[in-house]
Design a protein around this motif. Structure first.
Motif, PDB file in Angstrom:
ATOM      1  N   VAL A   1       0.838  -1.205   0.000  1.00 38.07           N
ATOM      2  CA  VAL A   1       0.000   0.000   0.000  1.00 38.07           C
ATOM      3  C   VAL A   1       0.869   1.250   0.000  1.00 38.07           C
ATOM      4  N   GLY A   2       1.907   1.265   0.821  1.00 36.07           N
ATOM      5  CA  GLY A   2       2.778   2.429   0.908  1.00 36.07           C
ATOM      6  C   GLY A   2       3.469   2.750  -0.400  1.00 36.07           C
ATOM      7  N   SER A   3       3.936   1.720  -1.107  1.00 40.62           N
ATOM      8  CA  SER A   3       4.637   1.982  -2.372  1.00 40.62           C
ATOM      9  C   SER A   3       3.677   2.433  -3.456  1.00 40.62           C
ATOM     10  N   SER A   4       2.431   2.034  -3.371  1.00 38.86           N
ATOM     11  CA  SER A   4       1.479   2.492  -4.376  1.00 38.86           C
ATOM     12  C   SER A   4       1.038   3.924  -4.111  1.00 38.86           C
ATOM     13  N   LEU A   5       1.079   4.358  -2.865  1.00 37.57           N
ATOM     14  CA  LEU A   5       0.676   5.726  -2.533  1.00 37.57           C
ATOM     15  C   LEU A   5       1.837   6.709  -2.573  1.00 37.57           C
ATOM     16  N   GLU A   6       2.969   6.305  -2.039  1.00 42.43           N
ATOM     17  CA  GLU A   6       4.066   7.255  -1.879  1.00 42.43           C
ATOM     18  C   GLU A   6       5.302   6.813  -2.639  1.00 42.43           C
ATOM     19  N   GLY A   7       5.991   5.820  -2.185  1.00 51.04           N
ATOM     20  CA  GLY A   7       7.135   5.338  -2.921  1.00 51.04           C
ATOM     21  C   GLY A   7       8.390   5.182  -2.114  1.00 51.04           C
ATOM     22  N   GLU A   8       9.328   6.126  -2.273  1.00 53.93           N
ATOM     23  CA  GLU A   8      10.673   5.969  -1.730  1.00 53.93           C
ATOM     24  C   GLU A   8      10.701   5.802  -0.211  1.00 53.93           C
ATOM     25  N   ALA A   9       9.907   6.564   0.498  1.00 56.34           N
ATOM     26  CA  ALA A   9       9.913   6.444   1.963  1.00 56.34           C
ATOM     27  C   ALA A   9       9.431   5.059   2.392  1.00 56.34           C
ATOM     28  N   SER A  10       8.410   4.551   1.722  1.00 51.89           N
ATOM     29  CA  SER A  10       7.920   3.206   2.035  1.00 51.89           C
ATOM     30  C   SER A  10       8.973   2.158   1.723  1.00 51.89           C
ATOM     31  N   ALA A  11       9.671   2.332   0.603  1.00 51.01           N
ATOM     32  CA  ALA A  11      10.711   1.377   0.227  1.00 51.01           C
ATOM     33  C   ALA A  11      11.881   1.424   1.209  1.00 51.01           C
ATOM     34  N   MET A  12      12.250   2.614   1.611  1.00 53.02           N
ATOM     35  CA  MET A  12      13.324   2.761   2.600  1.00 53.02           C
ATOM     36  C   MET A  12      12.900   2.111   3.923  1.00 53.02           C
ATOM     37  N   LEU A  13      11.668   2.331   4.320  1.00 54.14           N
ATOM     38  CA  LEU A  13      11.139   1.706   5.530  1.00 54.14           C
ATOM     39  C   LEU A  13      11.172   0.182   5.396  1.00 54.14           C
ATOM     40  N   GLY A  14      10.881  -0.319   4.192  1.00 59.54           N
ATOM     41  CA  GLY A  14      10.961  -1.761   3.958  1.00 59.54           C
ATOM     42  C   GLY A  14      12.353  -2.293   4.226  1.00 59.54           C
ATOM     43  N   GLY A  15      13.371  -1.560   3.773  1.00 60.04           N
ATOM     44  CA  GLY A  15      14.752  -1.979   4.031  1.00 60.04           C
ATOM     45  C   GLY A  15      15.087  -1.963   5.506  1.00 60.04           C
ATOM     46  N   ILE A  16      14.597  -0.963   6.205  1.00 63.99           N
ATOM     47  CA  ILE A  16      14.828  -0.891   7.652  1.00 63.99           C
ATOM     48  C   ILE A  16      14.125  -2.051   8.352  1.00 63.99           C
ATOM     49  N   MET A  17      12.917  -2.393   7.873  1.00 61.31           N
ATOM     50  CA  MET A  17      12.195  -3.530   8.446  1.00 61.31           C
ATOM     51  C   MET A  17      12.950  -4.837   8.193  1.00 61.31           C
ATOM     52  N   VAL A  18      13.564  -4.950   7.019  1.00 65.51           N
ATOM     53  CA  VAL A  18      14.373  -6.138   6.721  1.00 65.51           C
ATOM     54  C   VAL A  18      15.553  -6.196   7.686  1.00 65.51           C
TER      55      VAL A  18
ATOM     56  N   TRP B   1      13.961  -0.850  -8.901  1.00 59.95           N
ATOM     57  CA  TRP B   1      13.724   0.259  -7.981  1.00 59.95           C
ATOM     58  C   TRP B   1      13.542  -0.259  -6.548  1.00 59.95           C
ATOM     59  N   SER B   2      12.685  -1.263  -6.394  1.00 61.80           N
ATOM     60  CA  SER B   2      12.431  -1.765  -5.032  1.00 61.80           C
ATOM     61  C   SER B   2      13.674  -2.440  -4.450  1.00 61.80           C
ATOM     62  N   ALA B   3      14.411  -3.180  -5.265  1.00 64.84           N
ATOM     63  CA  ALA B   3      15.640  -3.816  -4.768  1.00 64.84           C
ATOM     64  C   ALA B   3      16.653  -2.765  -4.327  1.00 64.84           C
ATOM     65  N   ALA B   4      16.786  -1.694  -5.102  1.00 64.17           N
ATOM     66  CA  ALA B   4      17.742  -0.640  -4.748  1.00 64.17           C
ATOM     67  C   ALA B   4      17.342   0.045  -3.442  1.00 64.17           C
ATOM     68  N   TRP B   5      16.067   0.396  -3.294  1.00 62.04           N
ATOM     69  CA  TRP B   5      15.640   1.112  -2.092  1.00 62.04           C
ATOM     70  C   TRP B   5      15.630   0.228  -0.849  1.00 62.04           C
ATOM     71  N   VAL B   6      15.261  -1.037  -1.010  1.00 59.87           N
ATOM     72  CA  VAL B   6      15.297  -1.937   0.152  1.00 59.87           C
ATOM     73  C   VAL B   6      16.741  -2.139   0.599  1.00 59.87           C
ATOM     74  N   THR B   7      17.643  -2.294  -0.356  1.00 58.50           N
ATOM     75  CA  THR B   7      19.060  -2.433  -0.010  1.00 58.50           C
ATOM     76  C   THR B   7      19.569  -1.186   0.689  1.00 58.50           C
ATOM     77  N   LEU B   8      19.209  -0.028   0.173  1.00 54.79           N
ATOM     78  CA  LEU B   8      19.609   1.233   0.801  1.00 54.79           C
ATOM     79  C   LEU B   8      19.029   1.347   2.214  1.00 54.79           C
ATOM     80  N   GLY B   9      17.758   1.014   2.370  1.00 52.82           N
ATOM     81  CA  GLY B   9      17.134   1.032   3.693  1.00 52.82           C
ATOM     82  C   GLY B   9      17.778   0.051   4.644  1.00 52.82           C
ATOM     83  N   TYR B  10      18.164  -1.106   4.111  1.00 52.23           N
ATOM     84  CA  TYR B  10      18.850  -2.094   4.934  1.00 52.23           C
ATOM     85  C   TYR B  10      20.180  -1.538   5.440  1.00 52.23           C
ATOM     86  N   MET B  11      20.919  -0.896   4.545  1.00 49.85           N
ATOM     87  CA  MET B  11      22.222  -0.330   4.950  1.00 49.85           C
ATOM     88  C   MET B  11      22.036   0.800   5.962  1.00 49.85           C
ATOM     89  N   PHE B  12      21.027   1.649   5.768  1.00 48.41           N
ATOM     90  CA  PHE B  12      20.758   2.707   6.739  1.00 48.41           C
ATOM     91  C   PHE B  12      20.186   2.129   8.028  1.00 48.41           C
TER      92      PHE B  12
END
Length: 190
Positions: A17-34, A134-145
Motif C-alpha cells: 500500500v505504501g509503495s502504491s501511494l508514496e514510494g521511496e519512503a515506504s521502500a526505505m522503511l521496507g529496508g529498515i524492516m528487513v 527500484w524496489s531492490a535498490a531502495w530496500v538495499t539502501l534502507g537495509y544499509m541505513f
C-alpha cells in the motif's frame, strides 16, 4: 498480538500500500524492516515492486481512458506534465523505463504516457523490470541505513511504534482527502 507480530504478519501489505501511494519512503522503511528482521528481503522487494507497478498501471490506464477528462488535462498542463511530454517524445522507451526514478514525475508520467499511442504491453514489461530494480535498490539502501538507525529503533517502546503507525495512517488519509478535494475542485471548474 505484539507490534512485531503485527508487522511480521502484515508488513508486506503495508509496504504494498505504501509503495502504491508514496514510494521511496515506504521502500526505505521496507529496508529498515528487513534489517530489523521484521520482514524478509525478497517479500519486501516483491511487495514494494507490486504496489508501485500496479499504481503505475492504474495511472497509465487513467490516462488512456480519460484523455479528455479534467484531471488528466490538469496533470498534462502542469509544469511536471510539460516536462514529461517533452522528455517522453525524445526517448519514449527510456522514459517509460526510468519513470519511477524521476522524482515527482511518476504519476504525471504514467498518466501522460497513457494518453499517447505507446503500446500498453511494452509499458507493462518496462514498468515491471523498473519496479523490481527500484524496489531492490531502495530496500538495499534502507537495509544499509538500518544498520545506522538500529540503536534508535531498538530503544522505541511499543507505544511509540503505535504512535508512528497512527501518525502514518492519519497522514495517508489526509493526503488522499486532499487529492480528492483537489480533483473535485478541478472537475467543478470545467
Amino acid at each position: 498480538m505484539t507490534l512485531e507480530q503485527l508487522v511480521e504478519s502484515y508488513g508486506s501489505v503495508g509496504l504494498f500500500v505504501g509503495s502504491s501511494l508514496e514510494g521511496e519512503a515506504s521502500a526505505m522503511l521496507g529496508g529498515i524492516m528487513v534489517h530489523q528482521h521484521l520482514i524478509r528481503f525478497w517479500p519486501a522487494i516483491i511487495a514494494l515492486a507490486l504496489g508501485s507497478f500496479l499504481a503505475d498501471q492504474v495511472f497509465f490506464l487513467l490516462g488512456h481512458g480519460g484523455r479528455n477528462s479534467a484531471i488528466v488535462r490538469s496533470v498534462q498542463s502542469s509544469a511536471a506534465g510539460g516536462r514529461v511530454v517533452t522528455t517522453f517524445n525524445a526517448h519514449p522507451d527510456v522514459f517509460a523505463f526510468s519513470l519511477r526514478f524521476l522524482y515527482g514525475l511518476r504519476m504525471a508520467g504514467a498518466v501522460t504516457i497513457g494518453t499517447t499511442d505507446y503500446p500498453w504491453p511494452r509499458f507493462i514489461l518496462l514498468n515491471a523490470i523498473s519496479a523490481l530494480l527500484w524496489s531492490a535498490a531502495w530496500v538495499t539502501l534502507g537495509y544499509m541505513f538500518g544498520q545506522a538507525l538500529a540503536p534508535l529503533f531498538s530503544g522505541l517502546s511499543h507505544f511509540v511504534w503505535a504512535g508512528v503507525v497512527v501518525a502514518l495512517c492519519i497522514a495517508v488519509v489526509a493526503v488522499m482527502a486532499s487529492r480528492r478535494r483537489r480533483a473535485q475542485r478541478l472537475t467543478t471548474r470545467d
